[in-house]
Scaffold this active site. Structure first.
Site, mmCIF file in Angstrom:
data_model
loop_
_atom_site.group_PDB
_atom_site.id
_atom_site.type_symbol
_atom_site.label_atom_id
_atom_site.label_comp_id
_atom_site.label_asym_id
_atom_site.label_seq_id
_atom_site.Cartn_x
_atom_site.Cartn_y
_atom_site.Cartn_z
ATOM 1 N N ASP A 148 -20.676 5.379 93.548
ATOM 2 C CA ASP A 148 -21.487 6.497 93.107
ATOM 3 C C ASP A 148 -21.518 7.476 94.296
ATOM 4 O O ASP A 148 -21.200 7.090 95.428
ATOM 5 C CB ASP A 148 -22.889 5.980 92.768
ATOM 6 C CG ASP A 148 -23.840 7.102 92.423
ATOM 7 O OD1 ASP A 148 -23.449 7.992 91.663
ATOM 8 O OD2 ASP A 148 -24.989 7.091 92.932
ATOM 9 N N LEU A 149 -21.862 8.722 94.061
ATOM 10 C CA LEU A 149 -21.877 9.701 95.159
ATOM 11 C C LEU A 149 -23.288 9.983 95.683
ATOM 12 O O LEU A 149 -23.603 9.703 96.846
ATOM 13 C CB LEU A 149 -21.212 11.007 94.690
ATOM 14 C CG LEU A 149 -21.238 12.155 95.702
ATOM 15 C CD1 LEU A 149 -20.352 11.850 96.904
ATOM 16 C CD2 LEU A 149 -20.798 13.457 95.041
ATOM 17 N N ASP A 150 -24.125 10.534 94.795
ATOM 18 C CA ASP A 150 -25.464 10.971 95.207
ATOM 19 C C ASP A 150 -26.332 9.766 95.580
ATOM 20 O O ASP A 150 -26.613 8.919 94.728
ATOM 21 C CB ASP A 150 -26.145 11.732 94.055
ATOM 22 C CG ASP A 150 -25.378 12.996 93.668
ATOM 23 O OD1 ASP A 150 -25.085 13.794 94.559
ATOM 24 O OD2 ASP A 150 -25.093 13.172 92.465
ATOM 25 N N THR A 175 -27.734 13.348 98.753
ATOM 26 C CA THR A 175 -27.983 14.399 97.772
ATOM 27 C C THR A 175 -28.981 13.967 96.699
ATOM 28 O O THR A 175 -29.533 14.825 96.006
ATOM 29 C CB THR A 175 -26.665 14.837 97.118
ATOM 30 O OG1 THR A 175 -25.843 13.675 96.975
ATOM 31 C CG2 THR A 175 -25.947 15.859 97.975
ATOM 32 N N LYS A 177 -32.136 9.110 88.380
ATOM 33 C CA LYS A 177 -30.938 8.827 89.181
ATOM 34 C C LYS A 177 -29.803 8.323 88.290
ATOM 35 O O LYS A 177 -29.995 7.424 87.487
ATOM 36 C CB LYS A 177 -31.256 7.820 90.284
ATOM 37 C CG LYS A 177 -32.141 8.425 91.369
ATOM 38 C CD LYS A 177 -32.311 7.487 92.543
ATOM 39 C CE LYS A 177 -33.170 8.153 93.626
ATOM 40 N NZ LYS A 177 -33.514 7.180 94.685
ATOM 41 N N SER A 208 -19.227 9.399 89.681
ATOM 42 C CA SER A 208 -20.496 10.131 89.717
ATOM 43 C C SER A 208 -20.651 10.969 88.462
ATOM 44 O O SER A 208 -19.684 11.555 87.984
ATOM 45 C CB SER A 208 -20.520 11.059 90.938
ATOM 46 O OG SER A 208 -21.622 11.954 90.851
ATOM 47 N N ALA A 209 -21.891 11.046 87.958
ATOM 48 C CA ALA A 209 -22.188 11.895 86.799
ATOM 49 C C ALA A 209 -22.253 13.367 87.186
ATOM 50 O O ALA A 209 -22.374 14.233 86.328
ATOM 51 C CB ALA A 209 -23.515 11.474 86.189
ATOM 52 N N LYS A 233 -23.774 7.137 82.112
ATOM 53 C CA LYS A 233 -24.445 5.936 82.591
ATOM 54 C C LYS A 233 -25.786 5.863 81.848
ATOM 55 O O LYS A 233 -26.383 6.898 81.626
ATOM 56 C CB LYS A 233 -24.720 6.025 84.103
ATOM 57 C CG LYS A 233 -23.460 6.142 84.966
ATOM 58 C CD LYS A 233 -23.841 6.370 86.437
ATOM 59 C CE LYS A 233 -22.604 6.736 87.258
ATOM 60 N NZ LYS A 233 -22.903 7.001 88.690
ATOM 61 N N GLU A 258 -24.007 1.411 93.974
ATOM 62 C CA GLU A 258 -24.929 2.301 93.246
ATOM 63 C C GLU A 258 -26.332 2.325 93.845
ATOM 64 O O GLU A 258 -26.805 1.313 94.373
ATOM 65 C CB GLU A 258 -25.068 1.811 91.803
ATOM 66 C CG GLU A 258 -24.200 2.553 90.802
ATOM 67 C CD GLU A 258 -24.664 3.977 90.511
ATOM 68 O OE1 GLU A 258 -25.763 4.381 90.979
ATOM 69 O OE2 GLU A 258 -23.948 4.695 89.816
ATOM 70 N N ASP A 259 -26.997 3.476 93.719
ATOM 71 C CA ASP A 259 -28.411 3.567 94.110
ATOM 72 C C ASP A 259 -29.299 3.765 92.892
ATOM 73 O O ASP A 259 -30.476 4.082 93.034
ATOM 74 C CB ASP A 259 -28.627 4.712 95.110
ATOM 75 C CG ASP A 259 -28.513 6.072 94.449
ATOM 76 O OD1 ASP A 259 -27.648 6.236 93.550
ATOM 77 O OD2 ASP A 259 -29.293 6.979 94.785
HETATM 78 C C1 G6P Z 1 -25.901 12.124 89.443
HETATM 79 C C2 G6P Z 1 -27.266 12.138 90.098
HETATM 80 C C3 G6P Z 1 -28.278 12.795 89.184
HETATM 81 C C4 G6P Z 1 -27.776 14.159 88.722
HETATM 82 C C5 G6P Z 1 -26.451 13.973 87.983
HETATM 83 C C6 G6P Z 1 -25.862 15.282 87.490
HETATM 84 O O1 G6P Z 1 -25.921 11.160 88.443
HETATM 85 O O2 G6P Z 1 -27.688 10.825 90.404
HETATM 86 O O3 G6P Z 1 -29.486 12.941 89.893
HETATM 87 O O4 G6P Z 1 -28.701 14.789 87.892
HETATM 88 O O5 G6P Z 1 -25.526 13.375 88.881
HETATM 89 O O6 G6P Z 1 -25.527 16.071 88.598
HETATM 90 P P1 G6P Z 1 -25.115 17.604 88.499
HETATM 91 O O7 G6P Z 1 -24.705 17.933 89.908
HETATM 92 O O8 G6P Z 1 -23.967 17.684 87.538
HETATM 93 O O9 G6P Z 1 -26.299 18.354 88.032
HETATM 94 MG MG MG Z 2 -26.763 7.950 92.783
#
Ligand code: G6P
Ligand code: MG
Length: 221
Positions: free
Chosen positions: A8-10, A16, A44, A114-115, A145, A169-170
């Site tokens: 996962d990224l964020d 982030t 998240k 990542s989403a 997810k 993942e977090d």
């Molecule tokens: C990830 C983060 C979420 C965020 C989503 C969409 O899943 O954990 O907090 O809302 O991405 O991100 P975006 O940058 O497309 O708004």
């Molecule tokens: Mg995350």
């Protein structure tokens, strides 16, 4: 044997997740809704539009039309882009550079699941655009997810089976997706779990140690 890592990224590669929270909090405040970090755990891993729906559900008497929602989504993203404007390689979370280096040396293939539609921008700012063999495009997914699709696609993109990868993942939604994909899961800083339990838990990225993770997973078999 493990041949790939799916991240996962964020909140995993960089902090982030906190910036997403701050940007959503400002939107919620503007609507008279108060959200805190504990409440935010449920956002998240969740897509931008679904996140807004969860916030709006906190104020059932507030009715917004499609244009009103689009405006809030645009405002949230504009503020988020401001908050990430100055991130650099120094914002990669502690322990992650070492983990990525160890994985590369060990010949592991690596993907980002990542989403976030902002993932490519963030990876570029972090100087990590060339580090991953694949970055899954969330716009190409049918399911978000906690559905396992993004993790299944990540394994496929690496030319591996899900059980040959480890997912990091977090978020609760992410842990569920990883486990439903049949992939071993490492949870980072998640306070409590529901039905889906990770294989390994750490409090923070600085505790991640690839050798230790491999041996912990081997012991579980
Ligand atoms: C990830 C983060 C979420 C965020 C989503 C969409 O899943 O954990 O907090 O809302 O991405 O991100 P975006 O940058 O497309 O708004
Ligand atoms: Mg995350």
């Amino acid at each position: 044997t493990i041949k790939g890592l799916v991240f996962d990224l964020d909140g995993v590669i960089t902090d982030t997740a906190e910036r997403h929270f701050l940007a959503w909090q400002r939107i919620a405040d503007g609507l008279g809704i108060s959200i805190d970090r504990e409440w935010n755990e449920r956002l998240k891993g969740i897509s931008r539009t679904e996140s807004l729906e969860l916030i709006l559900a906190e104020a059932p008497t507030l009715i917004l039309d499609a244009a009103g929602k689009t405006q809030l989504l645009d405002e949230k993203n504009a503020h988020y882009l401001e908050l990430i404007a100055e991130i650099t390689a120094a914002d990669i979370l502690p322990g992650i550079p070492e983990l990525l280096e160890a994985a590369k040396e060990g010949g592991c293939r690596m993907a980002i699941a990542s989403a976030s539609k902002n993932a490519p921008i963030i990876l570029a700012r972090l100087g990590l655009s060339d580090t991953f063999d694949s970055v899954i495009d969330p716009d190409a997914l049918t399911h978000n997810k906690p559905h396992p699709e993004i993790f299944e696609k990540a394994a496929q993109a690496l030319g591996l089976r899900a059980d040959e990868c480890i997912g990091f993942e977090d978020s609760l939604a992410g842990i569920e997706g990883i486990k439903r994909a049949g992939m071993p899961a490492v949870a980072i800083g998640i306070p409590t779990f529901g039905q889906w339990i990770p294989d390994i838990e750490v409090d923070a990225t600085r505790e991640l140690d690839l050798k230790k993770i491999f041996s912990q997973l081997a012991m579980k078999e």
